[in-house]
Design a protein around this motif. Sequence first.
Motif, PDB file in Angstrom:
ATOM      1  N   ASP B  25      17.235  30.419  -7.905  1.00 47.85           N
ATOM      2  CA  ASP B  25      17.636  29.351  -6.981  1.00 47.85           C
ATOM      3  C   ASP B  25      17.536  29.831  -5.532  1.00 47.85           C
ATOM      4  N   LEU B  29      15.202  28.579  -2.353  1.00 51.07           N
ATOM      5  CA  LEU B  29      15.686  28.284  -1.001  1.00 51.07           C
ATOM      6  C   LEU B  29      14.883  29.074   0.035  1.00 51.07           C
ATOM      7  N   GLY B  34      14.266  24.550  -2.300  1.00 50.78           N
ATOM      8  CA  GLY B  34      15.471  24.726  -3.116  1.00 50.78           C
ATOM      9  C   GLY B  34      16.224  23.455  -3.468  1.00 50.78           C
ATOM     10  N   ASN B  35      15.951  22.345  -2.812  1.00 52.69           N
ATOM     11  CA  ASN B  35      16.815  21.191  -2.988  1.00 52.69           C
ATOM     12  C   ASN B  35      16.133  19.973  -3.599  1.00 52.69           C
ATOM     13  N   VAL B  36      15.055  20.227  -4.321  1.00 48.03           N
ATOM     14  CA  VAL B  36      14.378  19.154  -5.055  1.00 48.03           C
ATOM     15  C   VAL B  36      14.288  19.538  -6.528  1.00 48.03           C
ATOM     16  N   ASN B  37      13.834  18.594  -7.342  1.00 54.34           N
ATOM     17  CA  ASN B  37      13.659  18.863  -8.765  1.00 54.34           C
ATOM     18  C   ASN B  37      12.225  19.283  -9.063  1.00 54.34           C
ATOM     19  N   LEU B  38      12.081  20.521  -9.486  1.00 48.01           N
ATOM     20  CA  LEU B  38      10.752  21.046  -9.774  1.00 48.01           C
ATOM     21  C   LEU B  38      10.299  20.623 -11.159  1.00 48.01           C
ATOM     22  N   ILE B  57      10.397  16.169   2.009  1.00 50.43           N
ATOM     23  CA  ILE B  57      10.648  15.223   0.930  1.00 50.43           C
ATOM     24  C   ILE B  57      12.151  15.202   0.695  1.00 50.43           C
ATOM     25  N   PRO B  59      15.932  15.315  -0.697  1.00 45.54           N
ATOM     26  CA  PRO B  59      16.584  16.128  -1.729  1.00 45.54           C
ATOM     27  C   PRO B  59      16.677  15.367  -3.055  1.00 45.54           C
ATOM     28  N   GLY B  60      16.492  16.072  -4.147  1.00 41.88           N
ATOM     29  CA  GLY B  60      16.595  15.461  -5.468  1.00 41.88           C
ATOM     30  C   GLY B  60      15.309  14.832  -5.960  1.00 41.88           C
ATOM     31  N   SER B  61      14.282  14.757  -5.107  1.00 44.93           N
ATOM     32  CA  SER B  61      12.995  14.192  -5.541  1.00 44.93           C
ATOM     33  C   SER B  61      12.374  15.026  -6.656  1.00 44.93           C
TER      34      SER B  61
END
Lengths: 153, 153, 153
Positions: B25, B29, B34-38, B57, B59-61
Motif C-alpha cells: 500500500d 502511495l 494509492g487511492n484508487v482500485n487497481l 482520477i 479516489p476509489g475509481s
Amino acid sequence: MLATPKKFTVMAGAAEGPTRLNAFDNALLAAGIGNVNLLRVSSILPPQAIEVPEVAIAPGSLVPIAYGTITSEEPGELIAAAVAIGIGSPDEYGVIMEFSGRCSQEEAARTVEEMARAAFVQRNRPLERVIVRAVEHRVSQIGCAFAAVALWY
Amino acid sequence: MLATPKKFTVMAGAAEGPTRLNAFDNALLAAGIGNVNLLRVSSILPPQAIEVPEVAIAPGSLVPIAYGTITSEEPGELIAAAVAIGIGSPDEYGVIMEFSGRCSQEEAARTVEEMARAAFVQRNRPLERVIVRAVEHRVSQIGCAFAAVALWY
Amino acid sequence: MLATPKKFTVMAGAAEGPTRLNAFDNALLAAGIGNVNLLRVSSILPPQAIEVPEVAIAPGSLVPIAYGTITSEEPGELIAAAVAIGIGSPDEYGVIMEFSGRCSQEEAARTVEEMARAAFVQRNRPLERVIVRAVEHRVSQIGCAFAAVALWY
C-alpha cells in the motif's frame, strides 16, 4: 471509464470441498457471493459508498471485490480470513485491508484492523471507525476461509 | 463492453510498511496510485493511447493496471520492480512487460526491456521504442518495490 | 455497473519463451488471445451467453477471462492446463472451473470436468453438459500451458 461502485457489502464464509478450487467456490457460496464473476481489486472504498447487508445482483455479473482467502489441505489446521475497512469522513475514500493465515478468527480480525489503522496513519488522515469481518475454519480434508468487501452498483 | 483505456501513465515506487500488505500500500502511495482500485491486467497498451505524466482520477475509481511487484522481509536485501512498454506504430497496440526480483534497478530495467523486445520479435512486428521504468529498494524490515503502467480514460 | 458479458470463447494454447512471462505471452498468442488486456475473473458463465469459436475484439480491449495456467522451467516436464464449463438450463448461469498441473492433457481434462460436476452438486442443480478444453506441453526450456474461457460482448 469504468463506473465507480456505489455500494459495498462485507462478508465472510468458509467451507470444505473435494479440490482446492471447489473449496474456494464453496466458501464463496457460504459467503453469499458464489454466482457472480469476481474481479479482484486492491482496494479502496469509494467515497460515499453505502453499506448494504447482502449483494443483490444478477448471476454472472462482474463484481469488483477485495478479499483475503486461504486454502489448506492439512486436516485439523485452523485457518482464518479477515477484511477491514478504515473509514474517515464519509465524503472521502476508505481503505480496505485483507488478511489470511493459519490462526484464529480473533487473531485475523485484530491483525487486519491494525493494518487498516496503519493505512490511515500513513495517509495522515483521521480514522473514524473500522469495519471488520473475519471467519475461521478447522480443516477436515480441504478447507477454505474467505473474507471480502464486494463493491457494486 | 468495457471501455478501452485511452491514456497511460508509467510509474514506480518503493516503501517500507508494518506488514507486507501495508508495505505494498505504501509503495502504491509512493508511486502515486494509492487511492484508487487497481484492476490487474495482462497487459497490452491500447492503440493510440496517450502518455500522461500522472494519473488524475477520482479516489476509489477502477483503474486497469499492469504491474510488477516484490515484497521482502529480509533486512538488507535489494529488491527491484520494472515495467517496459514496447511500442511500434502509434496506431497499433503496444506490449507491456513486468518484472520483479532480488536485484538492482539496472538489472530489472535491462531484463524487462529484453522481455518487451522478445514480445515484438514473437509477433514479427517492428519495434520503434521501449519505455522503461524501474525502482530498487534496500529492505529495512518489510519492503516493497512496485512498477506499473496504469491504463485509464 | 459493469456490463455482463454476452459471449464466450473456450481456448487453449501452449508455447516456449525466453522468460516465464514471455512463455505466458506466447501461450496467449497460441490460444488466440495475445493482444487484449486480460481481466482475470472467478468464474461464472453468465445466463444466455452464446459460444463463439474465436474472440473477435479490438486489440487492447479489456476482456474478462477465467483461466488455468502453469509455467515450468524443467526441461522434459509435461505440463497441462484445462478449463471446464458446467451448464444446466441455458437460461441459468454456468460454472467455470480451471485446472493446471504437471500431468497430461487427459488427466487435466478429467480433473477439471469433475470439478465442474462437483460445483453443480454443491449447488443442487441439474447438469446438462460440460464443455472441456485442455492442452499439454512438453517443456523444452521454459514452457507455459494455458486454457481459458474468455467472456466478452
